[in-house]
Design a protein around this motif. Sequence first.
Motif, PDB file in Angstrom:
ATOM      1  N   ASN A 293       0.756  -1.140  -0.142  1.00  6.93           N
ATOM      2  CA  ASN A 293      -0.093   0.103  -0.124  1.00  6.93           C
ATOM      3  C   ASN A 293       0.958   1.248   0.071  1.00  6.93           C
ATOM      4  N   PHE A 294       2.007   1.046  -0.049  1.00  6.65           N
ATOM      5  CA  PHE A 294       2.987   2.304  -0.285  1.00  6.65           C
ATOM      6  C   PHE A 294       3.073   2.639  -1.696  1.00  6.65           C
ATOM      7  N   LEU A 295       2.529   1.787  -2.611  1.00  8.90           N
ATOM      8  CA  LEU A 295       2.529   2.092  -4.244  1.00  8.90           C
ATOM      9  C   LEU A 295       1.193   2.560  -4.582  1.00  8.90           C
ATOM     10  N   THR A 296       1.266   3.352  -5.702  1.00 10.72           N
ATOM     11  CA  THR A 296       0.011   3.825  -6.235  1.00 10.72           C
ATOM     12  C   THR A 296      -0.906   2.782  -6.652  1.00 10.72           C
ATOM     13  N   ARG A 297      -0.387   1.730  -7.294  1.00 11.67           N
ATOM     14  CA  ARG A 297      -1.152   0.693  -7.760  1.00 11.67           C
ATOM     15  C   ARG A 297      -2.079   0.070  -6.907  1.00 11.67           C
ATOM     16  N   PHE A 298      -1.507   0.139  -5.415  1.00 15.65           N
ATOM     17  CA  PHE A 298      -2.457  -0.561  -4.481  1.00 15.65           C
ATOM     18  C   PHE A 298      -3.154   0.511  -3.692  1.00 15.65           C
ATOM     19  N   GLY A 299      -3.242   1.578  -4.167  1.00 18.31           N
ATOM     20  CA  GLY A 299      -4.012   2.804  -3.540  1.00 18.31           C
ATOM     21  C   GLY A 299      -3.435   3.957  -2.670  1.00 18.31           C
ATOM     22  N   ALA A 300      -2.145   3.832  -2.706  1.00 19.74           N
ATOM     23  CA  ALA A 300      -1.286   5.007  -2.114  1.00 19.74           C
ATOM     24  C   ALA A 300      -1.668   6.414  -2.901  1.00 19.74           C
ATOM     25  N   ARG A 301      -1.558   7.324  -1.914  1.00 20.70           N
ATOM     26  CA  ARG A 301      -2.226   8.767  -2.819  1.00 20.70           C
ATOM     27  C   ARG A 301      -0.983   9.870  -2.230  1.00 20.70           C
TER      28      ARG A 301
END
Length: 643
Positions: A293-301
């Motif tokens: 969830n640090f990655l944009t692909r998994f929802g990080a903003r």
Amino acid sequence: MTDKLLMPKTRFALIFQTAAIVLASFTVFRAVLLIRAWKMIDKNFIEWIYVFGQGLIYDIAFIGYFYIPFVLLLLVWPNKWLDRTFSRLLAQGINFLILYGLFFGLVAEWFFWDEFGVRFNFISVDYLIYRFEVTHNIMESYPVFWILPILFFLTVVVFFKVRPSFIAAMTVREKFSKRVVIAICLLLVPCSAGLFLNQSQRNFSNNNYVNELASNGPYQLFAAFRNNRLDYRQFYETGEDTALSHILKETLKGQNSRYDHHGLYNIERRIEETEPPRKLNVILISVESMNANFLTRFGARNKVTPFMDEWFKKGKLFTHFYATGTRTTRGLESITLSIPPTPGRSIVKRPDNDHMFSLGKVFKEEGYDTAFLYGGRGYFDNMNAFFSENGYRVVDQNRISNKEITFKNAWGVCDEDLYNRAIYEANQAHDLNKPFFFHIMTTSNHSPFTYPEGKIDLPSGTGRYGGVKYTDYALSQLIANAKEQPWFDDTVFVIVADHCASSAGKIGLPVEKYHIPLFIYSPKHIEPGEVNILSSQIDIAPTLLSLLHFSYDSFFFGKNILAPDFKGRAFIANYQKLGILKDKRLLILSPRKEINLVDMNSKEPILKTITSSYPFVKELMAFYQGADYIIQNRLNRWFDKKN
């Protein structure tokens, strides 16, 4: 009147006074943690009674254990020596140190809870063992030079409040026979705790936060020292070995594999690829604490991984991939040995962990230069010993010259320096016309989150997101540098987290906090795209070797994720709870021979007790019971087979 109230009737009042302060402090601290965890717990009066009732039992047990030497000392100390200057100074000094140690321990546990969401456990044992890294990490992460004087002042205030009564106890004269009776009564507390109390009694609630609140940190700390390895067959639900062995072998059997050996849990099999092998170089990077969830692909903003967000579109990204554990050694264990996590400490840290069937062994037999590169000191977590005895040569901080180091902190050199050394090692191997397999373990994304200034737009040492963004930046520099090397086109890069940044949760194994990225990149050889099948770290080795079309004798528990017959499942665990995630259901084996189910389709996952007849339970037991059997009986040792 005041003097009479202050005059104790026994010398053991020396213990009673400080023990009362310790007990009160433990209770207040538990209440403070309860308030802090308020949003994560159920507002249930029965559980509140459990938190403070069971917690009180653990508190008393720890106090009973702690005061054993002092009870014995007061028992034998002669009356005529009791009020001498030396005795008074010694007693007051010990009392002061106990109070200071109490307050220091509470502050330490507060910060431990802040980072891990639990009371002291196995991790805190590691913190005591590896004092250099941990001490420097604490000094760099927290305002120690403010905390210690404040604690000293608080100790002085409390000490002088109780000192009159404490001095009065030194004047008591009592017969030895009376002292024996009191000492026996006091020693009954730790004796009873030793006979009837253990850590399994803190599993009353289905909410893991509640169970942690009902614990005592110092008690768990010493229990972790004693129980760094759990006897699987004593504590976990077991099945009939022959049946489970058959289930395990059938589950691991693939379209391109065959068993050439028989025997209980002997999963050694031949993996045969139809295409010729591709002896590509491999750089496998275990990234410290990289949540998906640090990655944009998994929802990080917050855009702290700009390079990975774009880079991960150019290779094969595994989107439903999970860490097997919560510690670096668990990640290294599962990646290197492809084995489910067994209870207690990681195999990496256990004795007798040499010559095990490993990913490094396969590459070494294929003629590769096989190395483990670590930015810190490899004695930490026993990494040097483990890797050097299992097919790898080791390059750690001690083997990196001062000229190569531009920045280092408590945990080791910065990621850029480590990657630069990896480039150097790769060039050396290439010059010798030798393919290489490097397993790199990074350190920068770890508290205190310090890194070279001027690299990113977040100041060094300001928190987790800075550590993540610098990790992303360092990877971009590695790839940019690698593209300039003659071996780049024939190299496969594998990026995976060792574990997530946080693992605390209500159910003990919070699935969302085990979610990590796996990315495989080689633009000349690997087609880009996303792989959405459920998998975990033990599947990396067989998947990588399949991409290289290697035929080999395997003792891996993992399977090739890209194989047509691969059925998605993931293994996740901590040092006690052993789980398998499959078909939106999490099945968990726990001590006290419990089997639990969490339905991941529910809005609020709840831990339910099930029996061994429930679907998939036999498969779950086959993997973990089989792993324990194989380790105990040394079945996966290549050294033993050659001799």
